[in-house]
Design an enzyme around this catalytic site. Structure first.
Site, PDB file in Angstrom:
ATOM      1  N   HIS A   7       0.724  -1.353   0.073  1.00 21.81           N
ATOM      2  CA  HIS A   7      -0.071  -0.053   0.126  1.00 21.81           C
ATOM      3  C   HIS A   7       0.753   1.363  -0.003  1.00 21.81           C
ATOM      4  O   HIS A   7       1.921   1.467   0.892  1.00 21.81           O
ATOM      5  CB  HIS A   7      -0.773  -0.044   1.255  1.00 21.81           C
ATOM      6  CG  HIS A   7      -1.923  -1.218   1.370  1.00 21.81           C
ATOM      7  ND1 HIS A   7      -2.971  -1.194   0.362  1.00 21.81           N
ATOM      8  CD2 HIS A   7      -1.914  -2.270   2.002  1.00 21.81           C
ATOM      9  CE1 HIS A   7      -3.475  -2.579   0.749  1.00 21.81           C
ATOM     10  NE2 HIS A   7      -2.942  -3.072   1.587  1.00 21.81           N
TER      11      HIS A   7
ATOM     12  N   HIS B 117      -0.388  -6.833  -5.192  1.00 22.75           N
ATOM     13  CA  HIS B 117      -0.484  -8.235  -4.485  1.00 22.75           C
ATOM     14  C   HIS B 117       0.170  -9.005  -5.509  1.00 22.75           C
ATOM     15  O   HIS B 117       0.016  -9.171  -6.660  1.00 22.75           O
ATOM     16  CB  HIS B 117      -2.083  -8.467  -4.239  1.00 22.75           C
ATOM     17  CG  HIS B 117      -2.047  -9.894  -4.112  1.00 22.75           C
ATOM     18  ND1 HIS B 117      -2.308 -10.645  -4.990  1.00 22.75           N
ATOM     19  CD2 HIS B 117      -1.862 -10.777  -3.035  1.00 22.75           C
ATOM     20  CE1 HIS B 117      -2.351 -11.893  -4.790  1.00 22.75           C
ATOM     21  NE2 HIS B 117      -2.157 -12.072  -3.362  1.00 22.75           N
TER      22      HIS B 117
END
Length: 301
Positions: free
Chosen positions: A127, A137
């Site tokens: 993030h 991811h």
């Protein structure tokens, strides 16, 4: 999923586990390098971010050792607001719920008679500080039971502010690495990612996709391992290219608000639908490591 000879495969397990550690080390070093070279923006004057590394441990129901790994988390960096890179190698026997799920989803009814398993992998979620720089991811893993083995993984981009050029660049790297192994892999695994990362209760995807695969076993372990390694190798050029493009883009309060709302969407998916989250919690792995994927701050409207 093809069911191969259910041999112990100790040498193959060791190679896979070692590869995930190597990939982890490369990613950690590269991300700390991005922190060192960030000299612009509102966070440039603070110390460059560094990973805190914590061993993780899995304990079986009888108290015996059942493996573990490393949880590496960086918080409050110049580029990364929170990023986790976890590796683990765990083993033991699956509980009743996991046995039933495995038997139903994998077509392995023998799991109830012999529920032993071994699994190793790497899992990463980043993030970012700048709302124009997308979250990301990635994971790759190998799973073994006495009845079958397989690989799985992939990576996907999760921008709160979408740029078509970033999406195209990220996917181009994924495709190039998939095409080294089969021209069918990228279109098939891209479609799988589009389906897997869809959030039904919101009626939308959580990001702009990537690739996803599971139950990958052609019967040729060397070929399948080589493909999984290339999925891992694709990650850094795909993601750091986009990060270098966007990390100095000016942003304002409205951009940050959009980022926080999008993170709420990301959290909903990981807590409600993600297979890895469910498996990790059901098999007794370190909860902090399993939930590492959650953002540091999020917002719901």
């Amino acid at each position: 999923m093809t069911t191969p000879n259910p041999a112990p495969m100790e040498a193959e397990k060791a190679r896979a586990s070692a590869w995930f550690r190597t990939l982890r080390d490369d990613i950690v070093a590269t991300f700390e390098g991005l922190e060192d070279t960030q000299t612009r923006g509102p966070f440039a004057d603070q110390p460059a971010g560094r990973f805190d590394v914590t061993p993780t441990k899995r304990t079986a129901d009888d108290g015996s050792d059942a493996g573990g790994g490393l949880m590496s988390v960086m918080r409050g960096g110049r580029v990364f607001e929170k990023v986790g890179v976890n590796i683990s190698t765990v083993y033991g026997t699956l509980g009743a719920r996991a046995q039933n799920a495995m038997a139903a989803r994998k077509g392995l009814p023998g799991m109830k008679d012999d529920p032993r398993f071994w699994a190793a992998g790497i899992s990463l979620v980043a993030h970012m500080q700048n709302p124009h720089t997308p979250a990301v991811h990635m994971n790759t893993r190998m799973f073994w039971t006495p009845h079958a083995w397989w690989f799985g993984g992939g990576s996907d981009l999760n921008p709160c502010i979408e740029y078509d050029a970033d999406t195209a660049a990220f996917h181009a790297v994924q495709k190039a690495h998939c095409d080294r192994h089969s021209p069918d892999y990228y279109p098939r695994f891209k479609a799988w990612a589009d389906e897997y990362f869809f959030i039904p209760h919101r009626g939308r995807a959580r990001g702009v996709g990537g690739i996803f695969y599971d139950d990958h076993c052609t019967g040729d372990w060397e070929a399948d391992f080589a493909f999984t390694q290339d999925v891992g190798r694709a990650f850094l050029p795909a993601f750091t290219g986009v990060t270098q493009t966007r990390r100095d883009t000016p942003w304002d309060a409205a951009d940050k608000d959009a980022q926080l709302v999008h993170r709420g969407l990301y959290a909903e998916y990981n807590l409600v639908y993600d297979r890895g989250t469910k498996f990790g919690l059901e098999t007794g792995h370190d909860a902090n490591a399993v939930l590492m994927s959650l953002p540091p701050m999020a917002k719901w409207v």
